[in-house]
Scaffold this active site. Sequence first.
Site, PDB file in Angstrom:
ATOM      1  CG  HIS A 473      -2.231   0.682   0.989  1.00 11.60           C
ATOM      2  ND1 HIS A 473      -2.355   1.829   0.241  1.00 11.60           N
ATOM      3  CD2 HIS A 473      -3.479   0.379   1.400  1.00 11.60           C
ATOM      4  CE1 HIS A 473      -3.614   2.202   0.206  1.00 11.60           C
ATOM      5  NE2 HIS A 473      -4.327   1.334   0.895  1.00 11.60           N
ATOM      6  CE1 TYR A 589     -13.167   6.990  11.848  1.00 12.29           C
ATOM      7  CE2 TYR A 589     -12.558   9.106  10.918  1.00 12.29           C
ATOM      8  CZ  TYR A 589     -12.763   8.297  12.015  1.00 12.29           C
ATOM      9  OH  TYR A 589     -12.559   8.785  13.273  1.00 12.29           O
ATOM     10  CB  THR A 602      -6.582   8.879   0.476  1.00 14.66           C
ATOM     11  OG1 THR A 602      -5.607   8.710   1.505  1.00 14.66           O
ATOM     12  CG2 THR A 602      -6.368   7.854  -0.619  1.00 14.66           C
TER      13      THR A 602
END
Length: 785
Positions: A473, A589, A602
């Site tokens: 990630h 969220y 993001t």
Amino acid sequence: MAEAHQAVAFQFTVTPEGVDFRLSREALKHVYLSGINSWKKRLIRIKNGILRGVYPGSPTSWLVVVMATVGSSFCNVDVSLGLVGCIQRCLPQGCGPYQTPQTRALLSMAIFSTGVWVTGIFFFRQTLKLLLSYHGWMFEMHGKTSNLTRIWAMCVRLLSSRHPMLYSFQTSLPKLPVPRVSATIQRYLESVRPLLDDEEYYRMEMLAKEFQNKTAPRLQKYLVLKSWWASNYVSDWWEEYIYLRGRSPLMVNSNYYVMDLVLIKNTDVQAARLGNTIHAMIMYRRKLDREEIKPVMALGIVPMCSYQMERMFNTTRVPGKETDVLQHLSDSRHVAVYHKGRFFKLWLYEGSRLLKPQDLEMQFQRILDDPSPPQPGEEKLAALTAGGRVEWAQARQAFFSSGKNKAALEAIERAAFFVALDEESYRYDPEDEASLSLYGKALLHGNCYNRWFDKSFTLISFKNGQLGLNAEHAWADAPIIGHLWEFVLGTDSFHLGYTETGHCLGKPNPALPPPTRLQWDIPKQCQAVIESSYQVAKALADDVELYCFQFLPFGKGLIKKCRTSPDAFVQIALQLAHFRDRGKFCLTYEASMTRMFREGRTETVRSCTSESTAFVQAMVEKSHAKADLRDLFQKAAKKHQNMYRLAMTGAGIDRHLFCLYLVSKYLGVSSPFLAEVADDGYGVSYMIAGENTIFFHISSKFSSSETVSLLPQLRPEEGCHLGLPRNTGVFGRGGVLACGDSGVGAYMTVHLSSWLPQNAQRFGNHIRQALLDLADLFQVPKTDS
């Protein structure tokens, strides 16, 4: 032995007559072709750098400006207003054929024209950056575009009308703005109001006001200073402190997975599917290197930042004791392959030629047919990448810093990507509800030692030809890998194709040397560390409950008939489902993106709002008329869409608070307000796959009595304890992401805190019912499931 001799460019033996040299023409040919290919790539990068550097200008536009200047001089018109003459007088005097008055005049006009051309490019870039800073178009009602937005769109199209390359817009993208502290505090208080009683909210309000008046102004000044200096005031800290400094395992906690086409079957031949897929991947990498991929454009006119794509291939996360680093190479000509406990190195090129799908199929079939057993300690070696980062860093330094272990590890870490050949078969079976969940679990963690979790991504191939990805990630977010996957699946299905028997088209070249076994010398001490990491990873994997299902009654087609966004519709359904399941609301969220800004990644949307809770409570009470419920729903949906737009335009809450928190730690400033921010949460990801389908992937943890956050717990001297939630995946730290029909598309991720263990399937049933209830509320007919 023939392949070994082919691989050596020259050999020599010492005889009584002297030294006898023998050259291998075939090997020298490959060396020559490899060098030619390397120089071609360098020239392409230089050319692209020039074209990208002058965008929206071009060499042709420069030539036009020069010709216009020269032409005007022949018509006795001085468009330079005397500047050409000044430049000519400043040129050094000299003799020779190139110092005639005519030559000096032409040189002066060329210099003037170049200056005008460069000035024009700078002006156009700054104008485009100013235009791209306008986000009013995002807040206008669909179908009700203002005249200002129409004029803005025409200007943006005009300034970006030339065919851009992948990175052409990077310097024209605006920087992510630093929100005002007062605005962030206000939005934060709004987000927690539905979750707190009056006394708790009053306490939070006092803490927030104290922070805003006393501590925040000093912290904010540092952020503003950073925003002037850095390309993005968030992204580098986000990458370092949220990802690279995390010391817990990447598997489950951070890495995410992407599924294959679950409703379409191409072939059952494992090697053939790999041949087409890897050929398509390297075709994509070639386009990426040449910048032939078009930048993603919102509405077809607003460019998204492309910088995350740079590290898609040839990238590995290297473990460290304090922090990891991302190692990225400019090129790699091989992939590393794992099968039945053995590691192989498979070359992707023959000289400068990319291997064709049928050649790659043959090479993978050779690996599948190889009967050799694993070397001692080799089978579970990759478990080191699945366990704790400190343990892996220590083992890497102790056992892999020299000799054949270092060479073998470098072959893996310097590979374009990692390929795992599994002996199991997984596929979505509509008749077997558990099949999709088992498929997802296999992609998420496998058996804990058949994935190299440090690589930018691992391509996973099952025995029945089904594929998937497991992606690290830190280097990028899921939409980036989704772009690659979409290209690969489309190329595999519609361009490369298969024979009637499921093999790649064409005949392979049997003279190709087979893949090379990597050689290891793993001592007993290292094997003990490997086993320890495996046990840590296995306990983590066994603790994950993953429930995946396909919702068939409707998709975005029906939702649009309700005159709301599909995202808001599903988010409100999740609020309703959670309240029915737990009898209370929770912090929620949702992932958003900030790629309209340079190096944006993001932001999170806090989707549990006063409007959504009011609607849910009214639905649960069952005493309101449908018209009133629809009105409450529309208010909640409108609020959600507005918050999502604010997050996309740089006015989110969590990234600003995250950076303020980091600055407070750097300065040694304590803040009771920042310490209150919650860090728990569980993951629900969903993908609206079409007009009539939604895929859901829900995770929970068997061992948790409530929620357990796996955020990196950093010592104060390392930066901070990150008291903020990650915005993607499982347990607040990444995990399940873009999944479903094609593994790509309009996926969203939401965190719902306060779950109990073993609730994933039960919660999935609540989601189904909530979606059906919302559809009934609008009285829109549904398709049969």
